[in-house]
Design an enzyme around this catalytic site. Structure first.
Site, PDB file in Angstrom:
ATOM      1  N   TYR A 141      24.062  18.078  85.329  1.00 44.91           N
ATOM      2  CA  TYR A 141      23.881  17.857  83.893  1.00 44.91           C
ATOM      3  C   TYR A 141      24.792  16.747  83.368  1.00 44.91           C
ATOM      4  O   TYR A 141      24.454  16.089  82.385  1.00 44.91           O
ATOM      5  CB  TYR A 141      24.212  19.132  83.104  1.00 44.91           C
ATOM      6  CG  TYR A 141      23.096  20.126  82.997  1.00 44.91           C
ATOM      7  CD1 TYR A 141      22.529  20.704  84.124  1.00 44.91           C
ATOM      8  CD2 TYR A 141      22.619  20.517  81.755  1.00 44.91           C
ATOM      9  CE1 TYR A 141      21.523  21.634  84.016  1.00 44.91           C
ATOM     10  CE2 TYR A 141      21.614  21.457  81.638  1.00 44.91           C
ATOM     11  CZ  TYR A 141      21.065  22.007  82.771  1.00 44.91           C
ATOM     12  OH  TYR A 141      20.062  22.927  82.654  1.00 44.91           O
ATOM     13  N   LYS A 186      23.356  25.985  97.408  1.00 44.78           N
ATOM     14  CA  LYS A 186      22.372  25.408  98.336  1.00 44.78           C
ATOM     15  C   LYS A 186      23.187  24.693  99.427  1.00 44.78           C
ATOM     16  O   LYS A 186      23.069  23.474  99.638  1.00 44.78           O
ATOM     17  CB  LYS A 186      21.434  24.459  97.560  1.00 44.78           C
ATOM     18  CG  LYS A 186      20.292  23.875  98.370  1.00 44.78           C
ATOM     19  CD  LYS A 186      19.135  24.838  98.604  1.00 44.78           C
ATOM     20  CE  LYS A 186      18.086  24.205  99.524  1.00 44.78           C
ATOM     21  NZ  LYS A 186      17.043  25.157  99.959  1.00 44.78           N
ATOM     22  N   ASP A 219      17.314  29.416  96.861  1.00 46.33           N
ATOM     23  CA  ASP A 219      15.864  29.641  96.972  1.00 46.33           C
ATOM     24  C   ASP A 219      15.565  31.103  97.296  1.00 46.33           C
ATOM     25  O   ASP A 219      14.725  31.742  96.647  1.00 46.33           O
ATOM     26  CB  ASP A 219      15.199  28.675  97.972  1.00 46.33           C
ATOM     27  CG  ASP A 219      15.929  28.538  99.290  1.00 46.33           C
ATOM     28  OD1 ASP A 219      17.015  29.128  99.450  1.00 46.33           O
ATOM     29  OD2 ASP A 219      15.413  27.826 100.181  1.00 46.33           O
ATOM     30  N   ASP A 243      20.784  27.929  85.043  1.00 48.09           N
ATOM     31  CA  ASP A 243      19.774  27.728  84.003  1.00 48.09           C
ATOM     32  C   ASP A 243      18.434  28.307  84.461  1.00 48.09           C
ATOM     33  O   ASP A 243      17.785  29.082  83.759  1.00 48.09           O
ATOM     34  CB  ASP A 243      19.646  26.230  83.699  1.00 48.09           C
ATOM     35  CG  ASP A 243      18.588  25.946  82.641  1.00 48.09           C
ATOM     36  OD1 ASP A 243      18.566  26.674  81.627  1.00 48.09           O
ATOM     37  OD2 ASP A 243      17.795  25.010  82.830  1.00 48.09           O
ATOM     38  N   ASP A 247      16.276  32.113  83.267  1.00 48.74           N
ATOM     39  CA  ASP A 247      14.931  32.215  82.678  1.00 48.74           C
ATOM     40  C   ASP A 247      14.079  33.125  83.558  1.00 48.74           C
ATOM     41  O   ASP A 247      13.290  33.935  83.059  1.00 48.74           O
ATOM     42  CB  ASP A 247      14.260  30.833  82.539  1.00 48.74           C
ATOM     43  CG  ASP A 247      14.504  30.204  81.163  1.00 48.74           C
ATOM     44  OD1 ASP A 247      15.614  30.356  80.623  1.00 48.74           O
ATOM     45  OD2 ASP A 247      13.581  29.541  80.636  1.00 48.74           O
TER      46      ASP A 247
END
Ligand code: NAD
Ligand code: IPM
Ligand code: MN
Length: 348
Positions: A141, A186, A219, A243, A247
């Protein structure tokens, strides 16, 4: 107690849901003899329209002087031209950065009465109680961005210090909960994730030997979160993974309109906002679910004002409203924002 609360309604449904949370905070103040002063300021698209700046200096200064900040949401189609020189979302990022709010707590606790609103089987949801700690002021970001006619790039960078402080927040939280941290990365692909994993492992081993730490690739985490959500206690992860995963996690609770958040740093100031956005598709219709913002106000009472009883009372009132199926449309009900807010006020 006396407290100065800055309110940043923002765009879309932002003003509708912050009004609901202010009504609840005012009722708490009236009943408990507190004096909450609210000062509204511009952020996001409305701030671009009025001041040509998504985070005007006056807004940031007011937030720095406040005891806490309540925020609605920013953004919308009006400001989403890909060639626009500035976007509403930049205001939100600059606010988080400007206040040093590196740890974003996103609790996910499906309510028994709302399990039917989730696409996940109810038997998998009973007893789910997760807090995602999302790193909020670093990563992709905030890294350098480039754009030419034929290419673009976003740099993802993390320092050891940035990882240490947010990982520590997650371990401290886990100590007060079930004692389990899942660090999501990751590390099979990204160098920042390999650093993240090293730092998380060291902090866990050296500073929090009593807390169980597991590492999970993002993942498969996305899959496990839906397949066995009860297994998780505290999940800590970098900015963008947090983020996206939250959701996704909102579907455990049944709606994006139910998930609150607290953005915290080293001091007592925090920004409290629902995890959802400005919902342009329903803005101005009076149908947005206000519960995520009301629950964010409860987090404000707890984390910035130290009003633990009052925070619990607000959470209980939302819980009772859900028990009584006081549902907005996102949960399959018929209530508008104002009626859902009344339902909470009556149960306070
Ligand atoms: P969104 O979260 O605004 O909406 C996604 C879907 O969920 C929509 O169908 C919306 O109607 C629904 N929804 C969201 N909140 C709801 C609520 N309280 N009650 C009922 N339904 C609700 O995501 P989006 O559409 O991808 O983004 C819209 C804009 O919001 C974008 O400009 C985005 O950048 C911005 N955004 C801002 C924030 C923030 O300010 N913190 C967070 C996310 C997105
Ligand atoms: C959120 C939002 C923001 C983010 C956007 C609007 C910048 O999606 O608060 O979750 O990505 O952090
Ligand atoms: Mn988001």
């Amino acid at each position: 107690m006396q407290a100065n609360i800055v309110v940043l309604p923002g765009d879309g449904i932002g003003p509708e849901v912050t009004a609901a949370a202010i009504a609840v905070l005012n009722e708490v103040a009236r009943r408990r003899g507190h004096g909450f002063a609210f000062a509204e300021h511009d952020i996001g698209g409305i701030a671009i329209d009025r001041h040509d700046d998504p985070l005007p200096a006056a807004t940031l200064e007011a937030c720095k002087r406040a005891d806490a900040v309540l925020l609605g949401a920013v953004g919308g189609p009006k400001w989403s031209d890909p060639n626009a020189k500035v976007r509403p979302e930049q205001g939100l990022l600059a606010l988080r950065k400007g206040l040093g709010l590196y740890a974003n707590l996103r609790p996910v606790r499906p309510h028994p009465a709302a399990l039917g609103a989730s696409p996940i089987k109810a038997e998998l949801l009973q007893g789910v109680d997760i807090v995602v700690v999302r790193e909020l002021t670093g990563g992709i970001y905030f890294g350098d961005k480039t754009r030419t006619a034929t290419a673009a790039s976003d740099l993802c960078a993390y320092s050891v210090a940035e990882i240490e402080r947010v990982v520590r927040s997650s371990f401290r939280l886990a100590e007060r909960r079930k004692g389990r941290v899942t660090s999501v990365d990751k590390a099979n692909v990204l160098e920042t994730s390999r650093l993240w994993r090293d730092v998380a492992a060291r902090i866990g081993r050296v500073e929090f030997p009593g807390v169980e730490l597991e590492h999970q690739l993002v993942d498969s985490m996305a899959m496990h979160l839906l397949a066995k959500p009860r297994e998780y206690d505290v999940i800590v992860t970098e900015n963008m993974f947090g983020d996206i995963l939250t959701d996704e996690a909102s579907m455990l609770a049944g709606s994006l309109g139910l998930l609150p958040s607290a953005s915290l740093g080293d001091g007592s100031i925090g920004v409290y906002e629902p995890i959802h956005g400005s919902a342009p598709d329903i803005a101005g219709k009076g149908v947005a679910n206000p519960y995520a913002t009301i629950l964010s106000a409860a987090l404000l009472l707890r984390h910035s004002l130290d009003l633990h009883d009052e925070a619990g009372q607000v959470e209980d009132a939302v819980g009772k409203a859900l028990d009584d199926r006081q549902f907005t449309a996102d949960l399959g009900g018929r209530l508008g924002t104002a009626e859902a807010t009344q339902a909470v006020l009556q149960r306070l």
